[in-house]
Design a protein around this motif. Structure first.
Motif, PDB file in Angstrom:
ATOM      1  N   GLN A   1       0.814  -1.208   0.000  1.00  0.00           N
ATOM      2  CA  GLN A   1       0.000   0.000   0.000  1.00  0.00           C
ATOM      3  C   GLN A   1       0.855   1.269   0.000  1.00  0.00           C
ATOM      4  O   GLN A   1       0.393   2.328  -0.427  1.00  0.00           O
ATOM      5  CB  GLN A   1      -0.932   0.013   1.216  1.00  0.00           C
ATOM      6  CG  GLN A   1      -1.918  -1.131   1.238  1.00  0.00           C
ATOM      7  CD  GLN A   1      -2.814  -1.102   2.453  1.00  0.00           C
ATOM      8  OE1 GLN A   1      -2.773  -0.171   3.268  1.00  0.00           O
ATOM      9  NE2 GLN A   1      -3.631  -2.121   2.613  1.00  0.00           N
ATOM     10  N   LYS A   2       2.073   1.142   0.488  1.00  0.00           N
ATOM     11  CA  LYS A   2       2.957   2.301   0.548  1.00  0.00           C
ATOM     12  C   LYS A   2       4.357   1.888   0.112  1.00  0.00           C
ATOM     13  O   LYS A   2       4.934   0.961   0.662  1.00  0.00           O
ATOM     14  CB  LYS A   2       3.002   2.880   1.965  1.00  0.00           C
ATOM     15  CG  LYS A   2       3.858   4.129   2.090  1.00  0.00           C
ATOM     16  CD  LYS A   2       3.771   4.723   3.494  1.00  0.00           C
ATOM     17  CE  LYS A   2       4.594   5.992   3.608  1.00  0.00           C
ATOM     18  NZ  LYS A   2       4.511   6.578   4.984  1.00  0.00           N
ATOM     19  N   VAL A   3       4.902   2.572  -0.889  1.00  0.00           N
ATOM     20  CA  VAL A   3       6.232   2.290  -1.401  1.00  0.00           C
ATOM     21  C   VAL A   3       6.989   3.607  -1.515  1.00  0.00           C
ATOM     22  O   VAL A   3       6.498   4.568  -2.121  1.00  0.00           O
ATOM     23  CB  VAL A   3       6.183   1.607  -2.782  1.00  0.00           C
ATOM     24  CG1 VAL A   3       7.593   1.402  -3.317  1.00  0.00           C
ATOM     25  CG2 VAL A   3       5.452   0.267  -2.684  1.00  0.00           C
ATOM     26  N   ASP A   4       8.178   3.662  -0.928  1.00  0.00           N
ATOM     27  CA  ASP A   4       9.001   4.870  -1.004  1.00  0.00           C
ATOM     28  C   ASP A   4      10.329   4.525  -1.673  1.00  0.00           C
ATOM     29  O   ASP A   4      11.159   3.831  -1.098  1.00  0.00           O
ATOM     30  CB  ASP A   4       9.242   5.442   0.400  1.00  0.00           C
ATOM     31  CG  ASP A   4       9.854   6.841   0.344  1.00  0.00           C
ATOM     32  OD1 ASP A   4      10.224   7.277  -0.755  1.00  0.00           O
ATOM     33  OD2 ASP A   4       9.952   7.488   1.402  1.00  0.00           O
ATOM     34  N   LEU A   5      10.498   5.011  -2.885  1.00  0.00           N
ATOM     35  CA  LEU A   5      11.730   4.786  -3.647  1.00  0.00           C
ATOM     36  C   LEU A   5      12.504   6.084  -3.832  1.00  0.00           C
ATOM     37  O   LEU A   5      13.353   6.187  -4.713  1.00  0.00           O
ATOM     38  CB  LEU A   5      11.391   4.196  -5.025  1.00  0.00           C
ATOM     39  CG  LEU A   5      10.549   2.917  -5.034  1.00  0.00           C
ATOM     40  CD1 LEU A   5      10.232   2.507  -6.470  1.00  0.00           C
ATOM     41  CD2 LEU A   5      11.263   1.793  -4.299  1.00  0.00           C
ATOM     42  N   SER A   6      12.231   7.057  -3.005  1.00  0.00           N
ATOM     43  CA  SER A   6      12.851   8.377  -3.142  1.00  0.00           C
ATOM     44  C   SER A   6      14.363   8.286  -3.134  1.00  0.00           C
ATOM     45  O   SER A   6      14.954   7.668  -2.248  1.00  0.00           O
ATOM     46  CB  SER A   6      12.387   9.301  -2.011  1.00  0.00           C
ATOM     47  OG  SER A   6      10.995   9.476  -2.045  1.00  0.00           O
ATOM     48  N   GLY A   7      14.984   8.882  -4.128  1.00  0.00           N
ATOM     49  CA  GLY A   7      16.434   8.930  -4.189  1.00  0.00           C
ATOM     50  C   GLY A   7      17.089   7.684  -4.744  1.00  0.00           C
ATOM     51  O   GLY A   7      18.320   7.630  -4.830  1.00  0.00           O
ATOM     52  N   CYS A   8      16.308   6.683  -5.101  1.00  0.00           N
ATOM     53  CA  CYS A   8      16.881   5.443  -5.641  1.00  0.00           C
ATOM     54  C   CYS A   8      17.194   5.645  -7.125  1.00  0.00           C
ATOM     55  O   CYS A   8      16.421   5.249  -8.010  1.00  0.00           O
ATOM     56  CB  CYS A   8      15.923   4.277  -5.436  1.00  0.00           C
ATOM     57  SG  CYS A   8      15.639   3.858  -3.706  1.00  0.00           S
ATOM     58  N   THR A   9      18.319   6.230  -7.385  1.00  0.00           N
ATOM     59  CA  THR A   9      18.677   6.638  -8.743  1.00  0.00           C
ATOM     60  C   THR A   9      19.165   5.489  -9.619  1.00  0.00           C
ATOM     61  O   THR A   9      19.311   5.667 -10.835  1.00  0.00           O
ATOM     62  CB  THR A   9      19.770   7.716  -8.689  1.00  0.00           C
ATOM     63  OG1 THR A   9      20.898   7.211  -7.951  1.00  0.00           O
ATOM     64  CG2 THR A   9      19.249   8.966  -7.992  1.00  0.00           C
ATOM     65  N   CYS A  10      19.436   4.339  -9.029  1.00  0.00           N
ATOM     66  CA  CYS A  10      19.935   3.200  -9.807  1.00  0.00           C
ATOM     67  C   CYS A  10      18.811   2.357 -10.406  1.00  0.00           C
ATOM     68  O   CYS A  10      19.083   1.419 -11.157  1.00  0.00           O
ATOM     69  CB  CYS A  10      20.839   2.322  -8.940  1.00  0.00           C
ATOM     70  SG  CYS A  10      22.330   3.153  -8.350  1.00  0.00           S
ATOM     71  N   LEU A  11      17.591   2.674 -10.075  1.00  0.00           N
ATOM     72  CA  LEU A  11      16.457   1.954 -10.643  1.00  0.00           C
ATOM     73  C   LEU A  11      16.154   2.478 -12.049  1.00  0.00           C
ATOM     74  O   LEU A  11      16.693   3.498 -12.471  1.00  0.00           O
ATOM     75  CB  LEU A  11      15.226   2.120  -9.747  1.00  0.00           C
ATOM     76  CG  LEU A  11      15.320   1.545  -8.331  1.00  0.00           C
ATOM     77  CD1 LEU A  11      14.080   1.916  -7.526  1.00  0.00           C
ATOM     78  CD2 LEU A  11      15.503   0.037  -8.354  1.00  0.00           C
ATOM     79  N   THR A  12      15.273   1.782 -12.748  1.00  0.00           N
ATOM     80  CA  THR A  12      14.835   2.221 -14.070  1.00  0.00           C
ATOM     81  C   THR A  12      13.311   2.224 -14.106  1.00  0.00           C
ATOM     82  O   THR A  12      12.637   1.840 -13.148  1.00  0.00           O
ATOM     83  CB  THR A  12      15.366   1.299 -15.181  1.00  0.00           C
ATOM     84  OG1 THR A  12      14.693   0.019 -15.091  1.00  0.00           O
ATOM     85  CG2 THR A  12      16.867   1.082 -15.041  1.00  0.00           C
ATOM     86  N   ARG A  13      12.774   2.643 -15.241  1.00  0.00           N
ATOM     87  CA  ARG A  13      11.329   2.701 -15.413  1.00  0.00           C
ATOM     88  C   ARG A  13      10.671   1.344 -15.240  1.00  0.00           C
ATOM     89  O   ARG A  13       9.485   1.249 -14.936  1.00  0.00           O
ATOM     90  CB  ARG A  13      10.992   3.259 -16.799  1.00  0.00           C
ATOM     91  CG  ARG A  13      11.539   2.423 -17.953  1.00  0.00           C
ATOM     92  CD  ARG A  13      11.250   3.087 -19.288  1.00  0.00           C
ATOM     93  NE  ARG A  13       9.839   3.246 -19.502  1.00  0.00           N
ATOM     94  CZ  ARG A  13       9.053   2.306 -20.025  1.00  0.00           C
ATOM     95  NH1 ARG A  13       9.566   1.129 -20.380  1.00  0.00           N
ATOM     96  NH2 ARG A  13       7.776   2.524 -20.201  1.00  0.00           N
ATOM     97  N   HIS A  14      11.424   0.248 -15.398  1.00  0.00           N
ATOM     98  CA  HIS A  14      10.865  -1.093 -15.246  1.00  0.00           C
ATOM     99  C   HIS A  14      10.374  -1.329 -13.811  1.00  0.00           C
ATOM    100  O   HIS A  14       9.409  -2.071 -13.607  1.00  0.00           O
ATOM    101  CB  HIS A  14      11.905  -2.141 -15.624  1.00  0.00           C
ATOM    102  CG  HIS A  14      12.350  -2.055 -17.053  1.00  0.00           C
ATOM    103  ND1 HIS A  14      11.506  -2.301 -18.108  1.00  0.00           N
ATOM    104  CD2 HIS A  14      13.554  -1.734 -17.603  1.00  0.00           C
ATOM    105  CE1 HIS A  14      12.150  -2.152 -19.251  1.00  0.00           C
ATOM    106  NE2 HIS A  14      13.392  -1.802 -18.974  1.00  0.00           N
ATOM    107  N   SER A  15      11.020  -0.706 -12.848  1.00  0.00           N
ATOM    108  CA  SER A  15      10.582  -0.855 -11.457  1.00  0.00           C
ATOM    109  C   SER A  15       9.220  -0.220 -11.239  1.00  0.00           C
ATOM    110  O   SER A  15       8.346  -0.793 -10.567  1.00  0.00           O
ATOM    111  CB  SER A  15      11.606  -0.227 -10.507  1.00  0.00           C
ATOM    112  OG  SER A  15      12.787  -0.995 -10.454  1.00  0.00           O
TER     113      SER A  15
END
Length: 291
Positions: free
Chosen positions: A110-124
């Motif tokens: 219900q809650k996801v925080d990926l703030s600042g995760c610059t190594c991810l891509t649009r696939h995530s």
């Protein structure tokens, strides 16, 4: 006598794990203590794995970069009941490879925080939108990999979304934000800060569609003009007019409301946008400017 005493000696791990240790002891320990505890022995390692496989909240803010990638994958490999996932402090090493399996097997997030995760891509983000249909809160601040297509996927599949932080997502333009506003009608909090691509078009579309909006951050949106700000104020002024009209029937309540109006409208728990012409009295209501 000594032999009898030895036979009556109990250890912490002798207590029932799922009935006592996990719900009454481990749940009160911060995550970084649990990580250290599983290094004590094989039994403690097994205990912590059982706990992690059933935990509904996983925050790495207290661990930061101290936890290796292998440990992260190991800790969540058996968890299928996560509701709250925060990877905010893992920006330098979390990639799609680590995140996708976790998202794929936790469809109740219900809650996801990926703030600042610059190594991810649009696939995530696409994986989150396809797997987490009940998502309500999403943090994507400073994730410049977020693009229009991935945000549209989110808007199509996560209609229960209530808050989203798109601060410094500089690939996004008006078309993506307008699409989000038309699809996610339950939005209460939206940040479009630090994005020079955002114009009046996005702001007005949000105001028209997101009638339950409580927070809108436009800090650093240099192309947003005063006209669209006045457009939003018009809708919000209608709220204040309605409240004044309703509260005039109760003198004591009106007095409390008037006092709180002097404190920058802090009495208002939410800012639901209402339609209709505002009362003329509200034109004289000015929020206090603080420095």
């Amino acid at each position: 006598m000594d032999e009898e005493a030895k036979m009556q000696t109990f250890h912490l791990l002798d207590l029932p794990w799922e009935d006592v240790l996990i719900p009454h002891i481990l749940c009160h320990l911060p995550l970084h203590h649990l990580v250290r505890l599983q290094r004590v022995s094989k039994q403690f390692h097994s205990l912590i794995q059982v706990y992690l496989s059933n935990c509904r909240t996983f925050h790495l803010s207290t661990l930061g970069l101290c936890i290796p990638r292998e440990s992260f994958c190991s800790m969540l490999k058996d968890n299928k009941v996560l509701q709250n996932l925060s990877l905010q402090s893992c920006s330098e090493w979390v990639t799609d490879k680590e995140l996708l399996p976790v998202v794929g097997q936790n469809q109740h997030l219900q809650k996801v925080d990926l703030s600042g995760c610059t190594c991810l891509t649009r696939h995530s983000l696409v994986a989150v939108s396809l797997s987490c249909m009940h998502l309500q809160h999403l943090g994507l601040a400073h994730c410049e990999w977020v693009d229009s297509l991935s945000l549209r996927s989110l808007a199509d599949h996560c209609r229960e979304l209530q808050s989203i932080d798109l601060t410094a997502c500089r690939q996004l333009k008006d078309d993506a934000i307008c699409y989000l506003a038309r699809k996610c009608l339950k939005l209460k909090s939206l940040s479009l800060a630090v994005n020079a691509n955002i114009t009046d078009e996005s702001v007005e579309e949000v105001a028209k569609n997101c009638r339950g909006l409580e927070q809108l951050d436009l800090t650093g949106c240099l192309r947003v003009r005063n006209q669209s700000i006045r457009y939003i104020v018009f809708f919000f002024k209608g709220l204040f007019a309605t409240l004044v009209q309703t509260l005039t029937t109760c003198l004591s309540t009106l007095l409390i409301f008037s006092l709180c109006l002097q404190d920058s409208f802090r009495v208002l728990p939410k800012a639901t946008i209402l339609e209709g012409e505002p009362l003329s009295q509200c034109d004289r209501i000015k929020p206090r400017v603080t420095t």
